[in-house]
Design a protein around this motif. Structure first.
Motif, PDB file in Angstrom:
ATOM      1  N   GLU A 283       0.824  -1.209   0.000  1.00 32.27           N
ATOM      2  CA  GLU A 283       0.000   0.000   0.000  1.00 32.27           C
ATOM      3  C   GLU A 283       0.862   1.265   0.000  1.00 32.27           C
ATOM      4  O   GLU A 283       0.527   2.252  -0.664  1.00 32.27           O
ATOM      5  CB  GLU A 283      -0.948  -0.021   1.200  1.00 32.27           C
ATOM      6  N   VAL A 284       1.976   1.237   0.727  1.00 30.62           N
ATOM      7  CA  VAL A 284       2.882   2.397   0.758  1.00 30.62           C
ATOM      8  C   VAL A 284       3.457   2.659  -0.636  1.00 30.62           C
ATOM      9  O   VAL A 284       3.494   3.801  -1.116  1.00 30.62           O
ATOM     10  CB  VAL A 284       4.018   2.155   1.779  1.00 30.62           C
ATOM     11  N   ILE A 285       3.895   1.593  -1.320  1.00 32.26           N
ATOM     12  CA  ILE A 285       4.482   1.756  -2.648  1.00 32.26           C
ATOM     13  C   ILE A 285       3.419   2.204  -3.656  1.00 32.26           C
ATOM     14  O   ILE A 285       3.654   3.101  -4.473  1.00 32.26           O
ATOM     15  CB  ILE A 285       5.159   0.446  -3.110  1.00 32.26           C
TER      16      ILE A 285
ATOM     17  N   ALA B 137       0.759   8.873  -6.417  1.00 34.20           N
ATOM     18  CA  ALA B 137       1.101  10.285  -6.212  1.00 34.20           C
ATOM     19  C   ALA B 137       1.944  10.817  -7.362  1.00 34.20           C
ATOM     20  O   ALA B 137       1.859  12.000  -7.715  1.00 34.20           O
ATOM     21  CB  ALA B 137       1.847  10.458  -4.895  1.00 34.20           C
ATOM     22  N   GLU B 138       2.744   9.953  -7.967  1.00 34.21           N
ATOM     23  CA  GLU B 138       3.606  10.378  -9.066  1.00 34.21           C
ATOM     24  C   GLU B 138       2.930  10.236 -10.427  1.00 34.21           C
ATOM     25  O   GLU B 138       3.552  10.480 -11.462  1.00 34.21           O
ATOM     26  CB  GLU B 138       4.917   9.595  -9.024  1.00 34.21           C
TER      27      GLU B 138
ATOM     28  N   VAL C 173      14.067   2.038  -9.143  1.00 28.90           N
ATOM     29  CA  VAL C 173      14.069   1.117 -10.286  1.00 28.90           C
ATOM     30  C   VAL C 173      12.918   1.443 -11.243  1.00 28.90           C
ATOM     31  O   VAL C 173      13.082   1.407 -12.466  1.00 28.90           O
ATOM     32  CB  VAL C 173      13.968  -0.348  -9.807  1.00 28.90           C
ATOM     33  N   VAL C 174      11.756   1.780 -10.689  1.00 30.60           N
ATOM     34  CA  VAL C 174      10.629   2.179 -11.541  1.00 30.60           C
ATOM     35  C   VAL C 174      11.013   3.390 -12.373  1.00 30.60           C
ATOM     36  O   VAL C 174      10.795   3.436 -13.594  1.00 30.60           O
ATOM     37  CB  VAL C 174       9.371   2.481 -10.689  1.00 30.60           C
ATOM     38  N   HIS C 175      11.610   4.398 -11.740  1.00 30.13           N
ATOM     39  CA  HIS C 175      12.003   5.616 -12.460  1.00 30.13           C
ATOM     40  C   HIS C 175      13.025   5.311 -13.565  1.00 30.13           C
ATOM     41  O   HIS C 175      12.989   5.916 -14.634  1.00 30.13           O
ATOM     42  CB  HIS C 175      12.598   6.638 -11.493  1.00 30.13           C
ATOM     43  N   GLU C 176      13.904   4.368 -13.292  1.00 30.55           N
ATOM     44  CA  GLU C 176      14.928   4.013 -14.268  1.00 30.55           C
ATOM     45  C   GLU C 176      14.322   3.386 -15.517  1.00 30.55           C
ATOM     46  O   GLU C 176      14.734   3.678 -16.650  1.00 30.55           O
ATOM     47  CB  GLU C 176      15.935   3.045 -13.631  1.00 30.55           C
ATOM     48  N   HIS C 177      13.352   2.511 -15.332  1.00 29.38           N
ATOM     49  CA  HIS C 177      12.803   1.761 -16.466  1.00 29.38           C
ATOM     50  C   HIS C 177      11.489   2.325 -16.999  1.00 29.38           C
ATOM     51  O   HIS C 177      11.070   1.975 -18.098  1.00 29.38           O
ATOM     52  CB  HIS C 177      12.601   0.293 -16.059  1.00 29.38           C
ATOM     53  N   LEU C 178      10.846   3.197 -16.213  1.00 29.78           N
ATOM     54  CA  LEU C 178       9.575   3.780 -16.631  1.00 29.78           C
ATOM     55  C   LEU C 178       9.484   5.181 -16.030  1.00 29.78           C
ATOM     56  O   LEU C 178       8.901   5.361 -14.953  1.00 29.78           O
ATOM     57  CB  LEU C 178       8.411   2.897 -16.157  1.00 29.78           C
ATOM     58  N   PRO C 179      10.084   6.168 -16.682  1.00 26.90           N
ATOM     59  CA  PRO C 179      10.152   7.520 -16.103  1.00 26.90           C
ATOM     60  C   PRO C 179       8.778   8.022 -15.668  1.00 26.90           C
ATOM     61  O   PRO C 179       7.769   7.789 -16.340  1.00 26.90           O
ATOM     62  CB  PRO C 179      10.721   8.356 -17.256  1.00 26.90           C
ATOM     63  N   LYS C 180       8.763   8.727 -14.549  1.00 29.10           N
ATOM     64  CA  LYS C 180       7.488   9.212 -14.024  1.00 29.10           C
ATOM     65  C   LYS C 180       6.903  10.271 -14.942  1.00 29.10           C
ATOM     66  O   LYS C 180       7.625  11.070 -15.543  1.00 29.10           O
ATOM     67  CB  LYS C 180       7.667   9.752 -12.607  1.00 29.10           C
TER      68      LYS C 180
ATOM     69  N   ASP D 102       5.904  15.575 -11.982  1.00 28.13           N
ATOM     70  CA  ASP D 102       6.315  15.717 -10.594  1.00 28.13           C
ATOM     71  C   ASP D 102       5.163  15.315  -9.674  1.00 28.13           C
ATOM     72  O   ASP D 102       3.990  15.413 -10.043  1.00 28.13           O
ATOM     73  CB  ASP D 102       6.724  17.159 -10.302  1.00 28.13           C
ATOM     74  N   PRO D 103       5.490  14.881  -8.460  1.00 28.89           N
ATOM     75  CA  PRO D 103       4.424  14.432  -7.564  1.00 28.89           C
ATOM     76  C   PRO D 103       3.423  15.539  -7.229  1.00 28.89           C
ATOM     77  O   PRO D 103       3.773  16.675  -7.006  1.00 28.89           O
ATOM     78  CB  PRO D 103       5.190  14.005  -6.304  1.00 28.89           C
ATOM     79  N   PHE D 104       2.149  15.175  -7.253  1.00 31.16           N
ATOM     80  CA  PHE D 104       1.081  16.038  -6.761  1.00 31.16           C
ATOM     81  C   PHE D 104       0.286  15.196  -5.771  1.00 31.16           C
ATOM     82  O   PHE D 104      -0.472  14.317  -6.158  1.00 31.16           O
ATOM     83  CB  PHE D 104       0.160  16.502  -7.907  1.00 31.16           C
ATOM     84  N   THR D 105       0.490  15.439  -4.509  1.00 29.95           N
ATOM     85  CA  THR D 105      -0.105  14.557  -3.513  1.00 29.95           C
ATOM     86  C   THR D 105      -1.618  14.625  -3.490  1.00 29.95           C
ATOM     87  O   THR D 105      -2.269  13.746  -2.952  1.00 29.95           O
ATOM     88  CB  THR D 105       0.422  14.888  -2.107  1.00 29.95           C
TER      89      THR D 105
END
Length: 458
Positions: free
Chosen positions: A27-29, A35-36, A119-126, A129-132
């Motif tokens: 759930e945290v992940i 959020a991203e 690792v997610v950012h490396e293989h699948l760029p966000k 920017d985060p908007f909570t």
């Protein structure tokens, strides 16, 4: 005119295996991913990549995790592995998952949010920017809307010989009490009607920080189980919500919590992992909390709170267990009248100290003892359920098609989700009566069926 086609939102396939503690990690992940701006995919094949949160405790769980990773690789090809299995190593010190599935993108251990996100950012760029504000205040939950798990600590200080949890999740780290209570309030505000408190050792909350006093809403609150339960109960009361305690080791300090149950502040329900009853077996297991006095403690709890329901898990066929020691366990079950009990045939976990103990029993003996234990456990449970016939109980509705016109399904205070029995709700006698998922109803118990109750809403 701008004819540019917007980029599709990147999507993540997800599967969460194992215990409620692993579920809260998931759930945290998922909350951070949302959020991203990442979306979640209902299938492996339709996702841009897949994350598998694994369990690595017993052989069946390891097999399920490895099979799921293989399935995700076959259907998608881009897989990140996290969780307890990710922390396990082979005989040569290499990563076990990488040895079996070398094509996975990365492997991390449990509660590794930042590593997974990197690792997610490396293989699948966000995508942005985060908007909570894209995420609800309570975060992303994998449970139904009306109940949620609240993890109060991570890791364990014990070194039970059958277990490798401290190797996988580390020693005890208690969450700041202010953070725990803030999360609890957000969950209640979001409509949660049942809060299930989990950890590796709930009774030990605050031990690592010497029960330091924290603050919540400007008030001092001691980081200790008693004060945590008192505050959670008071917090839940205006919402009419339940608080249920899991993984409570039977330390003497737990005695202080039982009066809160008698007062109705929290549910009179304790999930207590006893594992065995015979003193010699408990010593070989290196179990904490003076387990040989469990019967005495249970009797004291019931004298303080007669309505208390006790659930526990046990291991049959532990190395060196004699027939006399096993019979002692069965006698304990009869005398202690454990309301809800599960039993595992002992399974050697790679890296566990119990593997080196003398007296390893054949698999058929372990399984035969497990079956005998469950016969006794079911007998005790069925007899106790029969005594509830005629009683009126509060039931939290989990399933009610057509507003319950043809009945539904729920749980009483004695039933934790997924591990205990359920209350099958008959069609209401009053035509105007409606059942709503996530709401409570009063019901009269009319029958018992196996581990479940049959009730008519009133």
């Amino acid at each position: 005119m701008n004819n540019k086609v917007p980029n599709p939102v990147p999507s993540i396939g997800w599967v969460s295996l194992g215990c409620p503690k692993a579920l809260t990690d998931s759930e945290v992940i998922l909350t951070q991913l949302s959020a991203e701006g990442y979306a979640t995919s209902p299938s492996f094949a339709g996702a841009d990549l897949v994350i598998v949160n694994t369990c690595g405790f017993i052989d069946d769980a390891v097999k399920e995790s490895l099979d799921t990773i293989g399935e995700a690789l076959a259907e998608n090809g881009k897989v990140i592995v996290t969780g307890c299995l990710g922390a396990r190593t082979n005989d040569k010190g290499g990563n076990w998952v990488k040895e079996v599935h070398p094509s996975v993108l990365a492997v991390t251990g449990p509660h590794a949010l930042q590593e997974v996100m990197d690792v997610v950012h490396e293989h699948l760029p966000k995508p942005h920017d985060p908007f909570t504000d894209l995420v609800p205040p309570q975060g992303i939950k994998l449970t139904p809307r009306h109940y949620a798990y609240l993890k109060i600590s991570e890791g364990c200080n014990h070194h039970c010989t059958f277990c490798i949890i401290p190797d996988l999740r580390g020693t005890l780290v208690s969450r700041p009490i202010g953070d725990v209570l803030t999360e609890a309030k957000k969950l209640f505000d979001a409509g949660v009607k049942e809060l299930l408190v989990v950890s590796q050792d709930t009774s030990a909350y605050g031990v690592d920080i010497k029960y330091r006093t924290g603050f919540w809403e400007g008030r001092p609150v001691k980081s200790r189980l008693l004060e945590l339960v008192q505050t959670l109960g008071a917090l839940a009361e205006p919402y009419g919500a339940w608080v249920r305690l899991h993984y409570v080791y039977p330390y003497p300090s737990v005695d202080e919590v039982i009066p809160l149950m008698a007062q109705g502040l929290v549910l009179p329900y304790l999930d207590v992992p006893m594992q065995h009853a015979h003193p010699d077996v408990l010593k070989r297991m290196k179990r904490p909390a003076s387990g040989e006095r469990n019967l005495e403690r249970i009797q004291a709890w019931r004298s303080m709170c007669p309505e208390i329901v006790i659930r526990s898990t046990f291991i049959a066929g532990f190395p060196g267990e004699t027939e006399a020691e096993f019979q002692y366990l069965l006698d304990f079950m009869h005398e202690a009248q454990i309301d809800r009990a599960g039993c595992f045939a002992y399974s050697p976990v790679e890296g566990a100290k119990a593997n080196e103990l003398p007296g390893q029993l054949p698999q058929e003996v372990r399984e035969e003892r497990q079956a005998r234990f469950m016969e006794v456990a079911e007998e005790v449970s069925v007899n106790k359920l029969q005594k509830r016939i005629g009683a009126t109980m509060q039931v939290l509705v989990d399933h009610a098609p057509g507003l319950g016109k043809k009945g539904g399904r729920g749980r009483s205070y004695a039933d934790a989700p997924e591990i205990d029995g359920v209350v099958h709700l008959l069609p209401p006698e009053k035509i105007s009566k409606r059942l709503h998922v996530g709401e409570f109803t009063k019901a009269v118990i009319v029958d018992a069926q196996g581990h479940d109750l049959i009730a008519r809403p009133i």
